[in-house]
Design a protein around this motif. Structure first.
Motif, short mmCIF file in Angstrom:
data_model
loop_
_atom_site.label_atom_id
_atom_site.label_comp_id
_atom_site.label_asym_id
_atom_site.label_seq_id
_atom_site.Cartn_x
_atom_site.Cartn_y
_atom_site.Cartn_z
N GLY A 68 0.77 -1.24 0.00
CA GLY A 68 0.00 0.00 0.00
C GLY A 68 0.79 1.29 0.00
N LEU A 69 2.01 1.24 0.53
CA LEU A 69 2.78 2.46 0.75
C LEU A 69 2.97 3.30 -0.50
N LYS A 70 3.37 2.67 -1.60
CA LYS A 70 3.68 3.45 -2.80
C LYS A 70 2.44 4.10 -3.41
N TYR A 71 1.26 3.64 -3.03
CA TYR A 71 0.03 4.25 -3.51
C TYR A 71 -0.46 5.35 -2.58
N THR A 86 19.29 7.90 0.12
CA THR A 86 18.12 7.12 0.50
C THR A 86 17.79 6.14 -0.62
N ALA A 87 16.75 5.36 -0.42
CA ALA A 87 16.30 4.34 -1.36
C ALA A 87 17.48 3.42 -1.73
N HIS A 88 17.66 3.13 -3.01
CA HIS A 88 18.72 2.19 -3.41
C HIS A 88 20.12 2.81 -3.31
N SER A 89 20.21 4.08 -2.98
CA SER A 89 21.50 4.75 -2.82
C SER A 89 22.06 4.60 -1.41
N ALA A 90 21.28 4.03 -0.50
CA ALA A 90 21.69 3.87 0.90
C ALA A 90 21.72 2.39 1.26
N ILE A 141 14.85 1.42 2.95
CA ILE A 141 14.10 0.30 2.36
C ILE A 141 12.71 0.77 1.95
N VAL A 142 12.06 1.50 2.82
CA VAL A 142 10.72 2.00 2.53
C VAL A 142 10.75 2.95 1.33
N ASP A 143 11.75 3.81 1.25
CA ASP A 143 11.87 4.71 0.09
C ASP A 143 12.11 3.92 -1.19
N THR A 144 12.83 2.82 -1.11
CA THR A 144 13.04 1.98 -2.29
C THR A 144 11.71 1.42 -2.77
N ILE A 145 10.87 1.00 -1.84
CA ILE A 145 9.53 0.51 -2.21
C ILE A 145 8.72 1.64 -2.84
N VAL A 150 11.45 -2.62 -10.36
CA VAL A 150 11.00 -3.95 -9.94
C VAL A 150 12.09 -4.71 -9.18
N ARG A 151 13.30 -4.79 -9.72
CA ARG A 151 14.39 -5.52 -9.06
C ARG A 151 14.72 -4.90 -7.70
N GLU A 152 14.80 -3.58 -7.66
CA GLU A 152 15.12 -2.88 -6.42
C GLU A 152 14.03 -3.12 -5.37
N ILE A 153 12.80 -3.11 -5.80
CA ILE A 153 11.68 -3.33 -4.88
C ILE A 153 11.73 -4.75 -4.32
#
Length: 167
Positions: A68-71, A86-90, A141-145, A150-153
């Motif tokens: 649900g988070l990304k929506y 952040t996200a995949h950069s962290a 992790i949450v920011d990556t979602i 797709v692969r990162e998620i």
């Protein structure tokens, strides 16, 4: 729900104990104590925390974050700015992704890296994440979602489950 609700629940998980007080969370997150009370009330209604508002329902929370988070709290990469990765950069996601990928950062004047800006779930997060490694990892992790491919998620979901379901 508000975006800071997610940050508060992640902080509770990162604490790894139930002996915290609302004032402790308020201080750690630089949010008012009354706002912490409101967050906990909203999370109780959403069934993301127990009736005593002390323990996060990890399975329900994980399900919400994954599906649900990304929506509910979407974000788009913005302008190039100085900030905190952040996200995949962290970490931990950056350990699986090649360094040639786009760099995402939370805008922060004292940040050490340049990259595309990602709006943090709450405005105080860039200033406080250096004090709690697990909390920072959970937020990345949450920011990556929220913003990943797709692969990162998929990687983020695996890392999230390692940290939440086995907590």
């Amino acid at each position: 729900m508000r975006s800071q609700d997610i940050a508060v629940l992640l902080k509770i998980v990162a604490l790894k104990h139930n002996n915290w007080k609302n004032a402790d969370l308020a201080y750690a997150l630089q949010i008012s104590a009354s706002e912490i009370t409101e967050v906990l009330n909203r999370c109780k209604i959403a069934r993301l925390i127990d009736a005593k508002k002390r323990k996060v329902h990890l399975n329900t929370f994980t399900e919400f974050l994954i599906y649900g988070l990304k929506y509910v709290f979407p974000t788009e990469p913005g302008a190039m700015v100085r900030g905190i990765p952040t996200a995949h950069s962290a970490s931990p996601i950056s350990e699986y992704i090649s360094k040639g990928a786009d760099v995402y950062v939370w805008p922060y004047a004292k940040g050490t890296q340049r990259g595309q800006s990602i709006e943090p779930l709450y405005k105080t997060l860039p200033a406080i994440v250096h004090e709690d490694k697990l909390f920072y990892e959970l937020l990345a992790i949450v920011d990556t979602i929220r913003v990943g491919r797709v692969r990162e998620i998929r990687i983020a979901i695996d890392e999230l489950k390692k940290r939440l379901i086995h907590a």
